[in-house]
Design a protein around this motif. Sequence first.
Motif, PDB file in Angstrom:
ATOM      1  N   ALA A   2       0.827  -1.190   0.000  1.00  0.00           N
ATOM      2  CA  ALA A   2       0.000   0.000   0.000  1.00  0.00           C
ATOM      3  C   ALA A   2       0.869   1.250   0.000  1.00  0.00           C
ATOM      4  O   ALA A   2       1.867   1.330   0.713  1.00  0.00           O
ATOM      5  CB  ALA A   2      -0.917   0.004   1.225  1.00  0.00           C
ATOM      6  N   ILE A   3       0.516   2.229  -0.823  1.00  0.00           N
ATOM      7  CA  ILE A   3       1.235   3.493  -0.879  1.00  0.00           C
ATOM      8  C   ILE A   3       0.249   4.613  -0.581  1.00  0.00           C
ATOM      9  O   ILE A   3      -0.973   4.449  -0.738  1.00  0.00           O
ATOM     10  CB  ILE A   3       1.897   3.721  -2.253  1.00  0.00           C
ATOM     11  N   TYR A   4       0.799   5.767  -0.163  1.00  0.00           N
ATOM     12  CA  TYR A   4      -0.061   6.903   0.168  1.00  0.00           C
ATOM     13  C   TYR A   4       0.024   7.947  -0.931  1.00  0.00           C
ATOM     14  O   TYR A   4       1.116   8.316  -1.381  1.00  0.00           O
ATOM     15  CB  TYR A   4       0.358   7.535   1.496  1.00  0.00           C
ATOM     16  N   HIS A   5      -1.147   8.409  -1.380  1.00  0.00           N
ATOM     17  CA  HIS A   5      -1.218   9.520  -2.323  1.00  0.00           C
ATOM     18  C   HIS A   5      -2.536  10.239  -2.099  1.00  0.00           C
ATOM     19  O   HIS A   5      -3.602   9.634  -2.138  1.00  0.00           O
ATOM     20  CB  HIS A   5      -1.127   9.044  -3.771  1.00  0.00           C
ATOM     21  N   CYS A   6      -2.463  11.549  -1.847  1.00  0.00           N
ATOM     22  CA  CYS A   6      -3.664  12.375  -1.678  1.00  0.00           C
ATOM     23  C   CYS A   6      -3.300  13.801  -2.082  1.00  0.00           C
ATOM     24  O   CYS A   6      -2.582  14.490  -1.356  1.00  0.00           O
ATOM     25  CB  CYS A   6      -4.179  12.329  -0.237  1.00  0.00           C
ATOM     26  N   SER A   7      -3.773  14.220  -3.249  1.00  0.00           N
ATOM     27  CA  SER A   7      -3.496  15.570  -3.757  1.00  0.00           C
ATOM     28  C   SER A   7      -4.794  16.359  -3.825  1.00  0.00           C
ATOM     29  O   SER A   7      -5.855  15.808  -4.126  1.00  0.00           O
ATOM     30  CB  SER A   7      -2.845  15.510  -5.136  1.00  0.00           C
ATOM     31  N   ILE A   8      -4.697  17.660  -3.546  1.00  0.00           N
ATOM     32  CA  ILE A   8      -5.862  18.545  -3.515  1.00  0.00           C
ATOM     33  C   ILE A   8      -5.590  19.705  -4.462  1.00  0.00           C
ATOM     34  O   ILE A   8      -4.576  20.394  -4.345  1.00  0.00           O
ATOM     35  CB  ILE A   8      -6.130  19.058  -2.088  1.00  0.00           C
ATOM     36  N   LYS A   9      -6.501  19.923  -5.433  1.00  0.00           N
ATOM     37  CA  LYS A   9      -6.336  20.971  -6.437  1.00  0.00           C
ATOM     38  C   LYS A   9      -7.638  21.749  -6.591  1.00  0.00           C
ATOM     39  O   LYS A   9      -8.708  21.267  -6.227  1.00  0.00           O
ATOM     40  CB  LYS A   9      -5.930  20.366  -7.780  1.00  0.00           C
ATOM     41  N   ILE A  10      -7.537  22.959  -7.166  1.00  0.00           N
ATOM     42  CA  ILE A  10      -8.679  23.824  -7.438  1.00  0.00           C
ATOM     43  C   ILE A  10      -8.912  23.869  -8.949  1.00  0.00           C
ATOM     44  O   ILE A  10      -7.977  24.073  -9.731  1.00  0.00           O
ATOM     45  CB  ILE A  10      -8.456  25.244  -6.894  1.00  0.00           C
ATOM     46  N   ILE A  11     -10.153  23.679  -9.368  1.00  0.00           N
ATOM     47  CA  ILE A  11     -10.547  23.827 -10.776  1.00  0.00           C
ATOM     48  C   ILE A  11     -11.064  25.252 -10.941  1.00  0.00           C
ATOM     49  O   ILE A  11     -12.127  25.605 -10.441  1.00  0.00           O
ATOM     50  CB  ILE A  11     -11.620  22.797 -11.159  1.00  0.00           C
ATOM     51  N   SER A  12     -10.280  26.094 -11.644  1.00  0.00           N
ATOM     52  CA  SER A  12     -10.572  27.522 -11.736  1.00  0.00           C
ATOM     53  C   SER A  12     -10.888  27.915 -13.169  1.00  0.00           C
ATOM     54  O   SER A  12     -10.263  27.432 -14.117  1.00  0.00           O
ATOM     55  CB  SER A  12      -9.383  28.338 -11.222  1.00  0.00           C
ATOM     56  N   ARG A  13     -11.873  28.800 -13.315  1.00  0.00           N
ATOM     57  CA  ARG A  13     -12.203  29.325 -14.640  1.00  0.00           C
ATOM     58  C   ARG A  13     -11.100  30.257 -15.152  1.00  0.00           C
ATOM     59  O   ARG A  13     -10.918  30.415 -16.362  1.00  0.00           O
ATOM     60  CB  ARG A  13     -13.534  30.073 -14.582  1.00  0.00           C
ATOM     61  N   GLY A  14     -10.351  30.875 -14.224  1.00  0.00           N
ATOM     62  CA  GLY A  14      -9.270  31.755 -14.632  1.00  0.00           C
ATOM     63  C   GLY A  14      -8.166  31.045 -15.385  1.00  0.00           C
ATOM     64  O   GLY A  14      -7.401  31.674 -16.116  1.00  0.00           O
TER      65      GLY A  14
END
Length: 537
Positions: A2-14
């Motif tokens: 098992a490996i750890y991966h958790c990324s958080i991004k914003i979907i922006s109209r700009g």
Amino acid sequence: MAIYHCSIKIISRGKGRSAVACAAYRSGTKLTDLATGKVFDYSNKPGVVFSEVLLPENAPAVFAADRNILWDAVESKETRSDAQLAREVEVALPCEFTRQEQIDTVREYIMKNFVREGMCADWVLHDKGDGNPHAHIMLTTRAFTRNGKWADKQKSIYKLDKNGQKIPAIDPTTGQQKIGARGRKMWQRETVQANDWNDRSKAEEWRAAWAAECNRRLDRQHQIDHRSYARQAVEQEPTIHEGYAARKMEREGRVSDRCEINRETKALNEQYSRSLEVANGELYNATSERLRLYRDVIRDLESESKELSGAIQQAEDAERALTAPVERCKPWERAKRKEQAEQRENALQKRTEAFAALYELGCATIEAAKSLLQSILQRIRQLRQEQAELRADLERLGEELPIVKHASDLLQPAASAEQIGVRERLQAIRQQREAERKAHAEWVEQQRRVNMQREQPERSPQETPDDAAAQQEQKVRSVADFASRYREKSSLDAADRNLSRVLRYFKAAMEDDNKGAARRYYEMTAKRERDDREEER
């Protein structure tokens, strides 16, 4: 592993991105952006094994039925050119989980951390069979009000000083507090976020929650950690993200710089691991020797304890033997005491088995067992509450379904009649426009003929001078009649203002060959106008 991966991004109209396009790509479906009319068709995308839309309280139920409606509503609500349309959380799933365990893990993680906070979650599980199962979670950036409307992202509040008092708004010209409408004093205000979803601390919280949710289903050898090696105090170099392009280059036989860096890092880590294993082996041998010494000491203590216990038992037996004649009892009392002794022995055996079972569960003490029991009971209460909420939603939908169906049956005839009426009105409008077009064409043709006659003023051979004078007389009379009618219908002021226009027409008529009749009517009309003005004064 098992490996750890958790990324958080914003979907922006700009950045030129669209929430509808992102949802279509991740879900592998065909969605239409109603604002622009663009169609995003990814229905042939492979690897999509599961998708679901989870809604918080007060959110419209139609969003769960169709993600196209959800993200179209988001696009229409966000009007800024640089608006934050959605937040995406991407997590890697352990290969040790079954498919159902993967779905349950992601669903519980979303419900605990996002949906209960008021976000709508559109998540998809991807697995191409290449050992990289992962999930994409798209989250809305607005909460909902009690009536099911989108809430504001920001709110304006009064700015307070260190004592908790409102700060007045000072006019720079007067140095006094500003006074607004109706004599109200003005205070400084500031804009704050309506929620804490954009705080950096939330990212750390969500990442830790994903590790905890996976570890609940993983054994101790495969536990994952959201912290870096440095934060864990692990003497190991981390690898970098290779990406799809680097792996494609490796498959084609070329060498990728990122993959080469990872290979060197892994080699260093293996070398360090081997040296660490040697050091651990030496430490293990020293510890094992010490444990053997401890074992010998414990064995000696146990033998001494047994000898002491035997001595105590012999003393107790002797004491019972001395007191036995005094404690004579009846036969039925002996049977009762024997039964009680057997019950105590059975109870002791069950207690021993219970402690052994708790030890297997990782509960070395009674307090740990009670803590585990409390967590299980709390989870049961949460599940029962969720079950009750789902039952309430089903009952509400069951009550609304007949009403909606009845309303649809009632509106169907009215809609049909309205459609027929609209068609009839459109037909009448078309006919009216056609008649107006024909009338306009006839008027244009008539004006063209009049203009042609005006451009040909020559008399016909049959026309005599007397006929021409009669026509001119008739023309002057018609103009005079028009002036009289106009004067009757208009006020004196309006007639005075427009009199010059009528007189100019008379002057033009006087320039014709027969000037006698035109002059007489001109002089008569001018005299009448003068008399009227004199009488009015």
